[in-house]
Every structure is written in structure tokens, then in C-alpha cells.
Design a protein around this motif. Structure first.
Motif, PDB file in Angstrom:
ATOM      1  N   LEU A  56      -6.206  78.539  50.815  1.00  0.00           N
ATOM      2  CA  LEU A  56      -5.502  77.292  50.522  1.00  0.00           C
ATOM      3  C   LEU A  56      -4.071  77.354  51.040  1.00  0.00           C
ATOM      4  CD1 LEU A  56      -6.609  76.821  46.785  1.00  0.00           C
ATOM      5  CD2 LEU A  56      -7.826  76.100  48.858  1.00  0.00           C
ATOM      6  N   MET A  57      -3.674  76.283  51.699  1.00  0.00           N
ATOM      7  CA  MET A  57      -2.267  76.137  52.039  1.00  0.00           C
ATOM      8  C   MET A  57      -1.674  75.125  51.063  1.00  0.00           C
ATOM      9  SD  MET A  57      -0.331  75.142  55.624  1.00  0.00           S
ATOM     10  CE  MET A  57      -0.978  73.471  55.684  1.00  0.00           C
ATOM     11  N   ILE A  58      -0.716  75.573  50.246  1.00  0.00           N
ATOM     12  CA  ILE A  58      -0.094  74.718  49.233  1.00  0.00           C
ATOM     13  C   ILE A  58       1.415  74.724  49.470  1.00  0.00           C
ATOM     14  CG2 ILE A  58       0.214  74.265  46.773  1.00  0.00           C
ATOM     15  CD1 ILE A  58      -2.341  75.866  46.257  1.00  0.00           C
ATOM     16  N   ILE A  59       1.956  73.552  49.696  1.00  0.00           N
ATOM     17  CA  ILE A  59       3.391  73.419  49.945  1.00  0.00           C
ATOM     18  C   ILE A  59       3.991  72.509  48.874  1.00  0.00           C
ATOM     19  CG2 ILE A  59       5.156  72.626  51.560  1.00  0.00           C
ATOM     20  CD1 ILE A  59       3.229  73.255  53.827  1.00  0.00           C
ATOM     21  N   VAL A  60       5.011  73.009  48.217  1.00  0.00           N
ATOM     22  CA  VAL A  60       5.713  72.241  47.175  1.00  0.00           C
ATOM     23  C   VAL A  60       7.043  71.758  47.750  1.00  0.00           C
ATOM     24  CG1 VAL A  60       6.741  72.302  44.875  1.00  0.00           C
ATOM     25  CG2 VAL A  60       4.630  73.599  45.354  1.00  0.00           C
ATOM     26  N   SER A  61       7.299  70.483  47.584  1.00  0.00           N
ATOM     27  CA  SER A  61       8.582  69.914  48.006  1.00  0.00           C
ATOM     28  C   SER A  61       9.097  68.986  46.913  1.00  0.00           C
ATOM     29  CB  SER A  61       8.428  69.151  49.329  1.00  0.00           C
ATOM     30  OG  SER A  61       7.475  68.115  49.209  1.00  0.00           O
ATOM     31  N   ALA A  62      10.339  68.555  47.063  1.00  0.00           N
ATOM     32  CA  ALA A  62      10.982  67.692  46.065  1.00  0.00           C
ATOM     33  C   ALA A  62      12.253  67.132  46.670  1.00  0.00           C
ATOM     34  CB  ALA A  62      11.284  68.479  44.793  1.00  0.00           C
ATOM     35  N   PRO A  63      12.806  66.075  46.062  1.00  0.00           N
ATOM     36  CA  PRO A  63      14.095  65.566  46.552  1.00  0.00           C
ATOM     37  C   PRO A  63      15.150  66.671  46.602  1.00  0.00           C
ATOM     38  CG  PRO A  63      13.124  64.004  45.019  1.00  0.00           C
ATOM     39  CD  PRO A  63      12.252  65.218  45.003  1.00  0.00           C
ATOM     40  N   ASP A  64      15.130  67.559  45.609  1.00  0.00           N
ATOM     41  CA  ASP A  64      16.006  68.729  45.621  1.00  0.00           C
ATOM     42  C   ASP A  64      15.193  69.906  46.154  1.00  0.00           C
ATOM     43  OD1 ASP A  64      17.727  70.798  45.240  1.00  0.00           O
ATOM     44  OD2 ASP A  64      17.955  70.528  43.074  1.00  0.00           O
ATOM     45  N   GLN A  65      15.237  70.102  47.478  1.00  0.00           N
ATOM     46  CA  GLN A  65      14.384  71.108  48.098  1.00  0.00           C
ATOM     47  C   GLN A  65      14.728  72.520  47.642  1.00  0.00           C
ATOM     48  OE1 GLN A  65      11.641  70.483  49.813  1.00  0.00           O
ATOM     49  NE2 GLN A  65      11.273  72.691  49.819  1.00  0.00           N
ATOM     50  N   GLU A  66      15.972  72.748  47.278  1.00  0.00           N
ATOM     51  CA  GLU A  66      16.365  74.074  46.812  1.00  0.00           C
ATOM     52  C   GLU A  66      15.655  74.412  45.508  1.00  0.00           C
ATOM     53  OE1 GLU A  66      20.435  76.591  45.724  1.00  0.00           O
ATOM     54  OE2 GLU A  66      20.562  74.601  46.636  1.00  0.00           O
ATOM     55  N   ALA A  67      15.447  73.409  44.653  1.00  0.00           N
ATOM     56  CA  ALA A  67      14.744  73.637  43.389  1.00  0.00           C
ATOM     57  C   ALA A  67      13.265  73.928  43.616  1.00  0.00           C
ATOM     58  CB  ALA A  67      14.912  72.423  42.476  1.00  0.00           C
TER      59      ALA A  67
END
Length: 264
Positions: A56-67
Motif C-alpha cells: 500500500l502506498m499511503i500519503i497523508v497531507s493537510a493544509p499544515d503540511q508540517e503537521a
């Protein structure tokens, strides 16, 4: 002298037998027969479930990429050669689903993903990430989705599937379709469900197979096309060609001798 009506009658009989044989043979090889009788097709709800040994390739992102950064696996440099220069390509590391259906996720620890759909895994991860990240975005993909087709097809082998969604007819097309000797009314699909092998049979000459649980294939499914009786008969004939030629020669000689005796 043989009269003309007998010749005509014999010819018509042979023609009728040929047409009946042709119609019967066509029914054995034509796909999707009686398709107009199918009122509905529920294919939009299909989604593969996660299985042991999936990558599985799982990528987590968010408006605050550092978090979001601590919740992603690190990328690694893969050496490549382009022309005369040595280059490095960054590649995302993958999660391997173990035999118990779990993966080790950064910060979150061991997570059970086996036997559930991709949508359910994404929702599970989002719910857990909300404790640490505001408005998390989770993208997930099965990287080793493949199926295997063998038996009476033109190009047997294993095929990678990038879309994570493939029908049995699409898989057969990838394998070059069935040979004329393939049994179209009894195609075997071997599937592993919760660690147990399940066998399904599909008749692609009848249109209602599109509502079969084996119409859409899951990752690692095995599709086997059995040989029909014509293949067995053909193989037997080919193996004994010299015997049949010898018998035909003896019969011809005997008939010729009898004709000569009667003439004299």
C-alpha cells in the motif's frame, strides 16, 4: 443409374445437418447471449478489499503540511542511469500488509486493514489522524494489484492492474481472448478470502454472469480456462495421425480391390 432426386435429397440433408451443427457451435462461443433480458447491473458498488501481502502506498497531507509530515513514510533514493550520468529518483516507501492483515503506521502504530475496503481504511486513518492533524487528507493505492490468466487463452500470464478494478472479460482480453478450444461456459476463478481458497465458475456465454460475484476480479485472482472436448479430440487425432493414415490406406486398397474383382 442414380436418380437426381436422391442426390438432391442427400445434399439437402447434409446442408441441414451442417446448419444445425453451425448454430450449436455458435451458441458455445458467443458471449453475452440474451443480454437484452438483463434489467439491471450493480457494478458501481464494487471495491477490492485489502489482503495480506498487499503493498500500500499511503500519503497523508493537510493544509499544515508540517503537521502531516510525521505520518508519512520517508522516501528513498533509487539510483538510475540516464545516458552517461548517474541520477537518483526519490521513491515513496510502501506499507506491507502482514499475514494478520495489519500494517505499522508512523505514530499511530499497528492498524488492522485486512478484509476491509480502501474507502474504509481511508476513513479509519482520517478518524485517527484527527487527534493530531487538522483536516487531514489521506490518499491510498494498492501497488501490487495483479491477476493471473492461464489455460486456453492466447497469452497466458500475470498482468498488473493500475486501476484497482477489472472485470473477467477485461482480464481475458488482456490475455488475448480465449482460443477456439477454450471452454467458455465454465471458466474457473480461484480467489483467496480470509486466508481460504474459494473457487467460482463463470459462464460468459450467458449475459447474467455480469451479476456474478466473480465478474469483477480481486487482486491475486487466478482465472483458468479449461480446454473443451474439441481440444481433447484434436489432441487425440494429432497424436494418432500415422495410425489413421495407415487405416485409411488399408481401407482404400480394400475398396479398390473389390471394385476390380466386381468389374472382372
Amino acid at each position: 443409374m442414380i436418380r437426381l432426386p436422391k442426390i438432391v435429397g442427400s445434399t439437402m440433408l447434409l446442408l441441414a445437418l451442417f446448419l444445425i451443427s453451425s448454430c450449436s457451435q455458435q451458441k458455445k462461443i458467443t458471449y453475452f447471449q440474451n443480454i437484452d433480458q438483463i434489467s439491471e447491473f450493480n457494478g458501481s458498488s464494487f471495491e477490492p478489499t485489502i489482503q495480506p501481502d498487499d503493498l500500500l502506498m499511503i500519503i497523508v497531507s493537510a493544509p499544515d503540511q508540517e503537521a502531516a509530515s510525521p505520518f508519512n513514510l520517508t522516501t528513498e533514493n533509487i539510483p538510475t542511469v540516464i545516458g552517461q550520468a548517474n541520477m537518483a529518483q526519490r521513491q515513496q516507501q510502501l506499507y506491507l500488509v502482514d499475514k494478520n492483515g495489519t500494517i505499522d503506521f508512523p505514530v499511530l502504530g499497528s492498524i488492522n486493514v485486512g478484509g476491509v475496503t480502501k474507502t474504509e481504511v481511508v476513513k479509519l486513518l482520517k478518524d485517527k489522524l484527527l487527534q493530531y492533524v487538522k483536516n487531514p487528507i489521506v490518499n491510498m493505492r494498492i501497488m501490487n494489484y495483479k491477476i493471473t490468466v492461464y489455460g486456453e487463452v492466447v497469452k497466458p500470464g500475470s498482468y498488473s492492474v493500475s486501476s484497482e478494478r477489472i472485470t473477467i472479460t477485461e482480464a481475458l482480453s488482456m490475455a488475448g481472448d480465449l482460443t477456439i478450444y477454450g471452454k467458455r461456459n465454465n471458466i474457473i476463478v480461484v480467489r483467496e478470502i480470509n486466508g481460504k481458497k474459494t473457487v467460482g465458475r463463470v459462464d460468459i456465454t450467458k449475459a447474467d454472469f455480469i451479476n456474478s460475484p466473480f465478474y469483477y476480479l480481486s487482486q491475486n485472482d487466478l482465472v483458468y480456462v479449461e480446454p473443451n472436448k474439441a481440444k481433447s479430440s484434436s489432441s487425440t487425432f494429432n497424436q494418432n495421425t500415422s495410425v489413421w493414415i495407415a487405416i485409411a490406406s488399408l481401407v482404400s486398397s480394400a475398396v479398390f480391390s473389390i471394385l476390380l474383382i466386381n468389374k472382372n
